[in-house]
Design an enzyme around this catalytic site. Structure first.
Site, PDB file in Angstrom:
ATOM      1  N   ASP A 261       1.225  45.020  24.570  1.00 36.67           N
ATOM      2  CA  ASP A 261       0.758  46.130  23.742  1.00 36.67           C
ATOM      3  C   ASP A 261       1.933  46.727  22.949  1.00 36.67           C
ATOM      4  OD1 ASP A 261      -1.294  48.000  22.967  1.00 36.67           O
ATOM      5  OD2 ASP A 261      -0.121  49.463  24.111  1.00 36.67           O
TER       6      ASP A 261
ATOM      7  N   LYS B  47       2.749  46.718  18.873  1.00 33.45           N
ATOM      8  CA  LYS B  47       3.055  47.948  18.131  1.00 33.45           C
ATOM      9  C   LYS B  47       4.344  47.790  17.332  1.00 33.45           C
ATOM     10  CE  LYS B  47       0.512  51.092  21.124  1.00 33.45           C
ATOM     11  NZ  LYS B  47       0.558  51.853  22.382  1.00 33.45           N
TER      12      LYS B  47
END
Ligand code: ADP
Ligand code: ASP
Ligand code: MG
Length: 820
Positions: free
Chosen positions: A683, A687
């Site tokens: 994750d 990003k």
């Protein structure tokens, strides 16, 4: 004016099909007529009961294709008329009349069935029966209600001439009507639509022709006013079936009414206006169901103008024919030959345009005349086509004409500029355009599938500039989705009143069900609607319906974590719908895909926004965008962008075991649905990809050096339970961190960094003087080193996970898109 003169005033009232569709409605009509009983003589024209003409036409079509179903359709019609006379209490000898009429129709249809062919004469008799029946019934009904009613058969008075289309023999008609002027009656009742030809054969005035009957009578009988009673409160600024914001127009000129009805405003049948213009008779369009509404007054003078544009209308089923070729300039009388050849075949040309180079002529013609048009042009230019001076006619299908009408348009500069700019912004391609010589209309052709959008876009531009409507299609209705809908609901009034922005939720879907609203805003009751009326979720169908809705200002809001949904972004943007995504998959996929989606957005002039992808509601991407757009350069990024991992680390630091801390984060909704996505660091990696790409670097996933936060062995399981078990089994590994932290007086943070083209995601030690040492709860910190923020980085810090802040990030994007 004394009372004797008053009684002599005669006016015509025409009631359309829906005004007499059932007994209740007929009673309304009677009340309207009764109200005038004392003040004037009334000429009443009625249509067939609502839908009857269509059903008669269907009988003809069934019979002529040897389908016996016509008998059932006819039987239903007969029963409907019989029930009507019962309900109106006028049975008596009308029953016989009705039976006899249906017997006649049945015999004619039988003939059609046997011959598989139909003559014009027979067609007219069958189609016109509806008016003969309704008028006979209403005449009796009025008499019973105490209105002294005289019945007149329009066929004995209204005379037509031969020819394609409707040609009135006005001279003979007016002569015939003379005798009625002196007759004694309170109400003169005429069937609409029907007339007769030179030899006395029955003819018709064209579909919708009862309006015409009424205006012919008004002119021939010297009436000063004609009232068209229908099911809407006047001529609207646009067809109310397509534009829900359309409003009745108080007043308009004859010319404006002619233009609007010619281009499709069905509320008045175009030829109706010929006799009233010639005789300067005022026309009022009234609503049978709201008789007190003002309606629309059509007269010589339009009255005060509220908007330069009076109204919009549209006609479907138009094909565009283009004749072009190098030889066109040299052919003498090309245009005149072109149009004469069409005129000879009585083809109605709805729109004409000629390129200024005069290399081609294009005309818009109803699709039913396609064969005839090609035949006419190929015959006329046979030689030139053979010599390659002219190309064969080019046909473009499935087009519609949209007309913008207003008497003052000619004197107002910039109307067409405004129209074309707003259509361009909404991704509408104009196929051809023309401006009427009198400059009171601007017409253009667009694809039929775009018509609804075009009408709404232009309507909003000229008539309701107070609000900007933004239509939302929301996918993903979990925690964040629910919060978002709550935000929109709470902010609705404020946005409407203070910002002139109206957010309308048009459709919602989760992975199980989807629901598309007809004409309502789903803000209040989306859960109930989805639950009760939702259908099985189908992403392609959702996208198709969204495209088909053809509204302006549409935003698809993706609050899923689904790759399937991100795969349809390009398709969505291609249909000029903007996207606001919380889903990170698209922006962090292959660079080429990310770029393709961004290009699609640029090409179609719509936005693709994903602020909530990083830092939930924190203004991270918008800050990077505005720095880059204003000439700054991002040279380094350091970020703690996993609210979930921070939360877990902070709980761990407080003394919980690592497994316990993860469990808690899951329970409180701070992790991705699959917590491994957080713990593997994927994750955070995604990003970082998004941040560096927005900063202008072409970074690919494989180029990021990446070390998961937890041992690989803990990431192999298939479920959250397995993960927790694996974490417990590795408890010693995590407890060792505690030792190091204590010993070195440091904290562990999972950090994403980008510098000099190199990207890295890993667990790092930070000392107390580092900005990442003190991070509370689920906070995120993003530190940007730029050309301008050189010594001291620009730091953005705040809550970076949780349904509420994520929803606020999405909401912010929606508002940003709406304002653009
Ligand atoms: P009637 O049966 O009374 O003759 P029509 O169906 O022929 O009624 O015409 C009324 C309908 O015309 C309305 O119900 C509306 O759907 C349609 N319509 C199309 N354009 C307009 C417009 N600009 N203003 C009002 N109505 C319109
Ligand atoms: N009944 C005819 C039609 O439906 C005429 C009319 O209603 O105006 O076309
Ligand atoms: Mg009509």
């Amino acid at each position: 004016m004394n009372s004797l003169e008053e009684v002599k005033i005669m006016k015509v009232l025409k009631f359309g099909g829906s005004s007499v569709a059932n007994a209740d409605n007929c009673n309304r009509v009677k009340e309207i007529v009764k109200k005038n009983q004392k003040s004037c003589k009334q000429v009443v024209v009625v249509s067939a009961f609502g839908g009857v003409t269509d059903e008669l036409e269907r009988c003809i079509s069934l019979a002529s294709t040897r389908n016996k179903e016509y008998k059932n359709v006819l039987e239903v019609l007969k029963q409907r008329h019989q029930e009507m006379i019962q309900q109106l209490g006028v049975s008596g000898n009308l029953n016989e009349k009705i039976n006899a009429k249906f017997e006649e129709i049945s015999e004619l249809l039988q003939g059609i069935y046997l011959l598989e062919d139909i003559s014009e004469k027979v067609r007219n008799i069958v189609m016109g029966s509806g008016e003969l029946l309704s008028s006979a019934i209403l005449s009796e009904f009025f008499n019973n209600a105490g209105l002294q009613t005289a019945y007149f058969d329009s066929r004995e008075y209204i005379k037509t001439q031969n020819g394609k289309g409707v040609y009135l023999n006005a001279k003979q008609t007016n002569l015939n009507l003379e005798s009625i002027k002196e007759k004694e009656f309170e109400v003169a009742l005429f069937p609409g639509f029907v007339a007769s030809g030179a030899k006395g054969e029955m003819t018709l005035l064209g579909r919708g022709g009862s309006d015409y009957t009424a205006s012919i009578l008004a002119a021939g009988l010297g009436c000063s006013e004609l009232e068209i009673w229908t099911d809407v409160s006047g001529m609207y600024t646009a067809d109310p079936r397509f534009v829900s914001q359309a409003l009745p127009i108080e007043r308009m000129s004859f010319q404006e009414a002619i233009e609007l009805s010619h281009f499709g405003a069905k509320v008045i049948y175009p030829p109706t206006l010929i006799p009233v213009v010639q005789n300067q008779i005022d026309v009022r369009i009234k609503n049978t169901f709201e008789p007190d509404d003002e309606g629309t007054l059509i007269s010589k003078t339009p009255g005060e103008v509220r908007s330069v544009v009076r109204g919009l209308s549209s006609v479907n089923d138009i094909n565009l024919f283009t004749l072009s070729g190098s030889g066109v300039i040299g052919i003498s009388g090309f245009a005149s030959r072109f149009f004469t050849s069409l005129a000879h075949r009585k083809i109605n040309v709805v729109l004409i345009t000629q390129a200024s180079s005069e290399h081609s002529i294009s005309v818009g013609i109803h699709k039913d005349d396609t064969e005839l048009t090609v035949e006419a042009l190929c015959e006329e230019f046979e030689m030139e086509i053979r010599m390659n001076l002219v190309n064969e006619p080019l046909i473009e299908e499935n087009l519609s004409i949209v007309a913008i009408v207003g008497e003052d348009m000619g004197f107002t500069p910039g109307i067409s500029g405004k129209v074309f700019s707003v259509l361009g912004k909404n991704g509408v391609n104009i196929r051809a355009m023309a401006q009427g010589g009198n400059e009171m209309n601007l017409t253009f052709m667009v694809r039929t599938k775009d018509v609804k959008k075009v009408l709404n876009v232009i309507h909003e531009e000229f008539f309701d500039s107070t609000y900007k409507k933004v239509n939302l299609y929301i996918a993903g209705l979990g925690n964040v989705g629910g919060k978002l809908l709550e935000f929109i609901k709470n902010q609705y009034e404020h946005l409407l009143e203070e910002k002139g922005l109206q957010l309308i939720v048009r459709a919602v879907t989760n992975s199980r069900k989807m629901y598309f609203a007809e004409d309502e805003n789903l803000l209040e009751n989306w859960e109930e609607k989805l639950d009760k009326n939702g259908v099985q979720a189908d992403l392609q169908e959702f996208v198709r319906l969204m495209d088909q809705s053809n509204l302006r200002n549409r935003i698809f809001v993706d609050i899923t974590a689904s790759d399937k949904v991100s795969e349809v972004y390009e398709q969505i943007l291609n249909s000029t719908v903007a996207i606001v995504a919380c889903n990170k998959i698209a922006a962090s996929s292959d660079y080429s895909n990310y770029n393709k989606i961004k290009d699609a957005a640029k090409k179609h002039n719509v936005e693709f926004m994903f602020e909530s992808n990083v830092g939930a509601g924190l203004p991270v991407i918008s800050t990077i965008n505005s720095l880059v757009n204003t000439g700054d350069e991002i040279v380094g990024i350091d970020a703690v962008v996993s609210g979930s991992l921070n939360f877990i680390m902070n709980e761990f630091n407080k003394g919980r075991s690592f497994a316990e801390a993860v469990k808690m984060a899951m329970e409180q909704g701070f992790t991705e649905p699959d917590p491994k996505i957080d713990l593997s660091g994927m994750d955070v990696l995604r990003k970082l990809l998004i941040l560096s790409r927005e900063a202008g670097y072409q970074l690919e996933e494989g180029e990021v050096k990446h070390q998961p936060m937890i041992p690989e062995s803990c990431l192999q399981g298939n479920s959250a339970d397995e993960l927790l078990k694996d974490l417990e089994a590795n408890n010693d590994y995590f407890e060792a961190w505690r030792e190091v932290m204590k010993e070195k007086n440091v904290r562990y943070r999972y950090i994403a960094s980008f510098k000099d083209g190199k990207a890295n995601v890993s667990l790092k030690e930070v000392s107390p003087d580092h900005p990442f040492y003190d991070i509370h709860g689920k906070d995120n910190v993003i530190s940007l080193n730029t050309k301008w923020y050189d010594d001291q980085p620009l730091i953005i810090k705040g809550a970076g996970a949780g349904a509420e802040v994520t929803a606020s990030g999405i909401f912010g994007d929606i508002i940003r898109v709406s304002r653009n």
